[in-house]
Scaffold this active site. Structure first.
Site, PDB file in Angstrom:
ATOM      1  N   HIS A  15      33.245  42.874  42.927  1.00  0.00           N
ATOM      2  CA  HIS A  15      32.599  41.842  43.683  1.00  0.00           C
ATOM      3  C   HIS A  15      33.013  42.272  45.403  1.00  0.00           C
ATOM      4  O   HIS A  15      33.801  42.867  45.647  1.00  0.00           O
ATOM      5  CB  HIS A  15      33.174  40.267  43.432  1.00  0.00           C
ATOM      6  CG  HIS A  15      34.450  40.173  43.673  1.00  0.00           C
ATOM      7  ND1 HIS A  15      35.171  40.196  44.842  1.00  0.00           N
ATOM      8  CD2 HIS A  15      35.547  40.314  42.698  1.00  0.00           C
ATOM      9  CE1 HIS A  15      36.469  39.808  44.647  1.00  0.00           C
ATOM     10  NE2 HIS A  15      36.714  40.347  43.346  1.00  0.00           N
ATOM     11  N   GLU A  47      39.141  37.734  36.286  1.00  0.00           N
ATOM     12  CA  GLU A  47      40.106  38.699  36.640  1.00  0.00           C
ATOM     13  C   GLU A  47      41.528  37.879  35.940  1.00  0.00           C
ATOM     14  O   GLU A  47      41.718  36.884  35.191  1.00  0.00           O
ATOM     15  CB  GLU A  47      40.356  37.987  38.105  1.00  0.00           C
ATOM     16  CG  GLU A  47      41.435  38.688  38.950  1.00  0.00           C
ATOM     17  CD  GLU A  47      41.307  40.263  38.894  1.00  0.00           C
ATOM     18  OE1 GLU A  47      41.808  40.933  37.803  1.00  0.00           O
ATOM     19  OE2 GLU A  47      41.124  41.106  39.891  1.00  0.00           O
TER      20      GLU A  47
END
Length: 198
Positions: free
Chosen positions: A10, A79
């Site tokens: 990202h 994550e």
């Protein structure tokens, strides 16, 4: 049969660089621009898979819609949980405990922040997601939109990199890297990121 897996981190989230972990901040305007620049106008993929966290999922949804590609969101691609570091900047962590980050990068298995997800558990959940992906989409070209930690674990899994060395891999914001699988054999093709730091 060759399966190609592109790993896209990202871009910059709202709030800038920090140990965000599983805090669900969206992309900033800069982050959106970084993501669009990373992929350009072409879409060579047969499908997209993404982390459920907004900084990955929102762009994946936009890209999938734009090109008519199937999208799967996999919770195993979140994550790593950073425990007490979640949401904190490197400067804040170092101010409280000088040398902490150097110890963590030198020994990410044992020098973890309090309450953090164990690295072996993180690796296992990412590996399980990737095993499923390769089994279900063999012979395809898949884009994975994820996080720096997920990309490190993907590389450790594919290339048999010991976990204690995983944080020697630096993954740039909106960095794109390719893994190619020919049966049991994985090859890494560099596209500017991640890069190995000595």
């Amino acid at each position: 049969m060759t399966t190609t897996l592109d790993l896209l981190r990202h871009g910059e989230p709202v709030g800038g660089r920090r140990y965000r972990g599983q805090i669900d901040d969206p992309l900033s305007e800069t982050g959106w621009a970084q993501m669009h620049a990373a992929v350009g106008d072409t879409a060579p993929w047969t499908r997209i898979v993404a982390s459920p966290l907004l900084r990955c999922r929102a762009f994946a949804e936009t890209l999938a819609s734009r090109h008519g590609l199937p999208l799967a969101v996999d919770a195993r691609l979140k994550e790593v949980g950073f425990g007490e570091w979640e949401g904190r900047s490197a400067a804040e962590i170092e101010q409280d405990a000088p040398g902490t980050l150097a110890r963590f990068k030198a020994d990410p298995v044992n020098a973890r922040p309090a309450g953090a997800e164990p690295l072996a558990d993180f690796h296992a959940r990412v590996a399980a997601a990737l095993d499923s992906l390769l089994e279900q989409h063999a012979g395809q070209h898949v884009l994975l939109v994820g996080h720096a930690g997920v990309i490190r674990m993907a590389l450790a899994w594919a290339l048999h990199i010991p976990l204690e060395r995983a944080y020697r891999i630096e993954v740039a914001s909106a960095g794109l890297t390719r893994l190619r699988f020919d049966g049991e054999h994985a090859s890494l093709i560099f596209h500017g990121s991640p890069r190995i730091i000595r």
